[in-house]
Design an enzyme around this catalytic site. Structure first.
Site, PDB file in Angstrom:
ATOM      1  N   ASP A 137      49.550  19.527  60.642  1.00 22.79           N
ATOM      2  CA  ASP A 137      49.324  18.223  60.030  1.00 22.79           C
ATOM      3  C   ASP A 137      50.635  17.458  59.928  1.00 22.79           C
ATOM      4  OD1 ASP A 137      50.687  18.571  57.425  1.00 22.79           O
ATOM      5  OD2 ASP A 137      49.053  19.912  56.887  1.00 22.79           O
ATOM      6  N   GLY A 165      40.542  29.191  49.278  1.00 16.95           N
ATOM      7  CA  GLY A 165      41.974  28.990  49.381  1.00 16.95           C
ATOM      8  C   GLY A 165      42.593  29.616  50.611  1.00 16.95           C
ATOM      9  N   GLU A 189      39.067  26.353  55.851  1.00 13.64           N
ATOM     10  CA  GLU A 189      39.927  26.626  54.694  1.00 13.64           C
ATOM     11  C   GLU A 189      41.309  26.010  54.908  1.00 13.64           C
ATOM     12  OE1 GLU A 189      39.363  27.834  51.768  1.00 13.64           O
ATOM     13  OE2 GLU A 189      37.864  29.440  51.805  1.00 13.64           O
ATOM     14  N   SER A 198      44.808  31.879  50.908  1.00 13.15           N
ATOM     15  CA  SER A 198      45.023  33.324  50.893  1.00 13.15           C
ATOM     16  C   SER A 198      43.901  34.067  51.603  1.00 13.15           C
ATOM     17  CB  SER A 198      45.173  33.832  49.459  1.00 13.15           C
ATOM     18  OG  SER A 198      44.016  33.549  48.691  1.00 13.15           O
TER      19      SER A 198
END
Length: 241
Positions: free
Chosen positions: A85, A130, A54, A132
């Site tokens: 990243d 997502g 995710e 969350s």
């Protein structure tokens, strides 16, 4: 922690900002987070491995928008995981008083996936929901983002902000770092994957699935064993911004 079903709405211009992936008008949706925690098996099938995917999916989104990018997944000895990243950092804007407001990616639903009848699958074959999901199922999560206009960090506990948005020193780089420790219970790491999905420990599975995102070069650093599993960087097109 308050599990009441409510949405915290920030004051200022956020309500008028254009929504793309998340609703700027709501900073914390506790009902949404509670729904995820109440059905961890449905939202994190396969446990830790799915949560890692995710997070990596957002790095892949950023890499695709820029024509290429890279990230490092680190499996720490304490059971936590970090994904770093080299993108532009999480979208952060400033209100009328000059305060930083970061897109509420951790504490509200991703509008593209969460309530979609057919969300796209992640490389493990399970639906993408997502960030969350990761935050709600983590005892703690620290989100640090570095952008051209500044850098901030914030800690969450079970998806709810435990600190404010705290400025950190600019080190001249941009990108996002998500460091989280999953809460218990989560589905067992050996839970069945979708048909055809690679099997194995989180480190091996993530490395094997890295090729699913051609614009993203992924390295898995398993500090539990001291073994790094780099993936060759794919050819990169010119960056677009």
């Amino acid at each position: 922690m308050d599990d009441a079903d409510h949405i915290e709405v920030p004051v200022g211009p956020a309500a008028a900002w254009r929504n793309t992936t998340h609703d700027w008008a709501g900073s914390v949706d506790t009902g949404h987070l509670s729904r995820i925690r109440a059905d961890a098996a449905a939202f994190a099938p396969g446990g830790l491995r799915h949560l890692v995917l995710e997070v990596v999916a957002y790095a892949a989104d950023e890499a695709e928008s820029r024509g290429g990018g890279r990230c490092t997944v680190t499996l720490h000895a304490d059971g936590s995981v970090s994904v770093a990243d080299d993108g532009r950092g999480t979208d952060t804007r400033f209100d009328d008083a000059g305060r930083a407001v970061r897109k509420p990616v951790m504490a509200t639903k991703d509008l593209r996936f969460f309530d979609h009848p057919e969300p796209p699958p992640l490389p493990d074959g399970h639906p993408r929901r997502g960030m969350s999901v990761v935050a709600a199922l983590s005892a703690w999560l620290v989100h640090t983002n570095r952008r051209a206009g500044g850098a901030w960090t914030q800690r969450y506990e079970y998806g709810v902000p435990a600190t404010g948005l705290t400025p950190v020193a600019d080190d001249g780089t941009t990108g996002t770092l998500v460091h989280f420790r999953p809460a218990e219970p989560l589905p067992a790491p050996g839970a069945p994957d979708a048909p055809g999905a690679p099997r194995g420990p989180a480190s091996a599975g993530t490395a094997a699935w890295a090729g699913s995102w051609p614009c993203l070069s992924v390295e898995v650093d398993d500090r539990r064993t001291g073994v790094s599993r780099p993936r060759p960087r794919p050819p990169r097109a010119g960056r677009s911004g």
